[in-house]
Scaffold this active site. Structure first.
Site, PDB file in Angstrom:
ATOM      1  N   ALA A 215     -27.732  -6.258   7.049  1.00  0.00           N
ATOM      2  CA  ALA A 215     -27.962  -6.335   8.497  1.00  0.00           C
ATOM      3  C   ALA A 215     -29.270  -5.640   8.883  1.00  0.00           C
ATOM      4  CB  ALA A 215     -26.781  -5.710   9.239  1.00  0.00           C
TER       5      ALA A 215
ATOM      6  N   ASP B  10     -14.142   8.336   4.311  1.00  0.00           N
ATOM      7  CA  ASP B  10     -13.376   9.462   4.865  1.00  0.00           C
ATOM      8  C   ASP B  10     -13.168   9.394   6.384  1.00  0.00           C
ATOM      9  OD1 ASP B  10     -13.530  10.341   2.269  1.00  0.00           O
ATOM     10  OD2 ASP B  10     -15.042  11.881   2.656  1.00  0.00           O
TER      11      ASP B  10
ATOM     12  N   GLU C 112       7.367   8.888   4.529  1.00  0.00           N
ATOM     13  CA  GLU C 112       8.174   9.902   5.223  1.00  0.00           C
ATOM     14  C   GLU C 112       7.305  10.949   5.898  1.00  0.00           C
ATOM     15  OE1 GLU C 112       9.639   8.163   2.812  1.00  0.00           O
ATOM     16  OE2 GLU C 112      11.095   7.755   4.387  1.00  0.00           O
TER      17      GLU C 112
HETATM   18  O1  F6P Z   1     -16.846  11.194   0.668  1.00  0.00           O
HETATM   19  C1  F6P Z   1     -16.233  10.190  -0.034  1.00  0.00           C
HETATM   20  C2  F6P Z   1     -15.415  10.733  -1.166  1.00  0.00           C
HETATM   21  O2  F6P Z   1     -14.814   9.651  -1.853  1.00  0.00           O
HETATM   22  C3  F6P Z   1     -14.371  11.773  -0.777  1.00  0.00           C
HETATM   23  O3  F6P Z   1     -13.208  11.196  -0.246  1.00  0.00           O
HETATM   24  C4  F6P Z   1     -14.174  12.493  -2.081  1.00  0.00           C
HETATM   25  O4  F6P Z   1     -13.715  13.814  -1.856  1.00  0.00           O
HETATM   26  C5  F6P Z   1     -15.547  12.506  -2.676  1.00  0.00           C
HETATM   27  O5  F6P Z   1     -16.237  11.410  -2.086  1.00  0.00           O
HETATM   28  C6  F6P Z   1     -15.616  12.364  -4.168  1.00  0.00           C
HETATM   29  O6  F6P Z   1     -16.950  12.515  -4.557  1.00  0.00           O
HETATM   30  P1  F6P Z   1     -17.576  12.135  -5.971  1.00  0.00           P
HETATM   31  O7  F6P Z   1     -17.862  10.657  -5.940  1.00  0.00           O
HETATM   32  O8  F6P Z   1     -18.849  12.912  -6.017  1.00  0.00           O
HETATM   33  O9  F6P Z   1     -16.591  12.515  -6.999  1.00  0.00           O
END
Ligand code: F6P
Length: 324
Positions: A25, A131, A191
């Site tokens: 995009a 995230d 849950e």
């Molecule tokens: O920020 C995205 C993410 O997947 C997080 O959820 C996770 O804590 C982190 O990156 C893992 O990072 P890496 O790819 O450096 O292991």
């Protein structure tokens, strides 16, 4: 700062589904304006080393449906140093890049903020992370796809949990944010969700599970955000304090970051990419593009990375009402 005639684009930090749609995009919207586009490879690492290639509309053909990022990515340690950023700025000058578009999460946009405070280069951020932890946008690029992947996995675990009458602690990503955990718990009919934004009492958790067993539920699923020791920690505590439960752990891991982006992520990324070029045309700099209540917004990057994005009490309430 003169008129913008060329932009550089990079993806940084953890990849997320929809990053390619955003690259496409931005590239096409910039070319539509008659600007040049430079693809910068491996995030800030490529900006430092000069790993840069001019893009055409064809460079981004056939990528909207692909996960990952064609530009590849990195978590650059060098860019955190003054020397690293000085080299990055040399590359920007060398290729005649007038503005930078950075697609990434918290750390990546903080890096962009740092660069723009030291050098005269406007930066536009696009929130790219599974995230969903950036302030100033309802959703980040990749969050919806990751959520759907998690729900698909949890549905499968439900089948085996039901067959064995087991309690499953399923760990999901999210770093310090509980959006993936909370919303996947609601969507998968779990849950409970253990999230960093609110404290979890193990006795209360056990009471929920026992209540389910009394109501002849055949299994219990607890979604655990990776923060605070993750699923192993809670499963061990549950096993030690309530040995009557048959407890298992499943850590979903990197499967959550891959796969074809959902339609919602493709649309979000496409809208944000076009809005990034619009923002530059309007003379905006150092803002992150967001969508709030379906309206495009520009949020100062400094706010997007610093301000808290809380999980609504209403969501927490929905999960607890529906898990009786
Ligand atoms: O920020 C995205 C993410 O997947 C997080 O959820 C996770 O804590 C982190 O990156 C893992 O990072 P890496 O790819 O450096 O292991």
């Amino acid at each position: 700062m003169g008129k913008i005639k060329s932009v550089g684009i990079l993806t940084s930090g953890g990849d997320s589904p929809g990053m390619n749609a955003a690259i496409r995009a931005v590239t096409r919207a910039a070319i539509y304006e008659g600007w040049k586009v430079f693809g910068i490879y491996r995030g800030y690492e490529g900006l430092i080393s000069g790993d840069v290639k001019e893009f055409t509309t064809e460079s981004v053909s056939g990528i909207i449906f692909e996960g990952g990022t064609i530009l590849r990515t990195s978590r650059s340690k060098d860019f955190m140093t003054v020397e690293g950023r000085a080299k990055a700025y040399e590359t920007i000058k060398k290729f005649g890049i007038d503005a930078l578009i950075v697609i990434g999460g918290n750390g990546s946009l903080s890096g962009a903020q740092e660069l723009t405070s030291e050098y005269d280069i406007p930066v536009i951020g696009l929130p790219g992370t599974i995230d969903n932890d950036l302030y100033g946008t309802d959703n980040t690029i990749g969050y919806d796809t990751a959520l759907n992947t998690i729900v698909e996995c949890v549905d499968k675990i439900h089948d085996t949990a039901n067959s064995h009458n087991r309690i499953f602690f399923i760990e999901v990503m999210g770093r310090d944010a509980g959006f993936l955990a909370m919303n996947s718990a609601i969507a998968a009919g779990a849950e409970a969700a253990i999230i960093p934004e609110s404290s979890t009492n193990i006795d209360q958790l056990a009471a929920y599970i026992e209540r389910g067993i009394r109501k002849s539920k055949r299994s219990s699923i607890v979604i655990v955000s990776e923060a605070d020791g993750g699923a192993m920690h809670y499963a061990e505590r549950m096993h030690n304090e309530y040995p009557q439960f048959d407890v298992r752990v499943s850590i979903l891991g990197y499967v959550q970051r891959g796969g074809r982006p959902s339609a919602l992520d493709r649309i979000l990324a496409s809208r944000m990419g076009v809005a990034a070029i619009e923002a530059l045309k309007e003379g905006q700099r150092n803002v992150m593009i967001g969508v709030i209540n379906d309206k495009m917004v520009n949020i100062p990057i400094a706010q997007a990375v610093k301000k808290d994005k809380p999980i609504g009490e209403e969501l927490i309430n929905v999960l607890s009402v529906l898990s009786i």
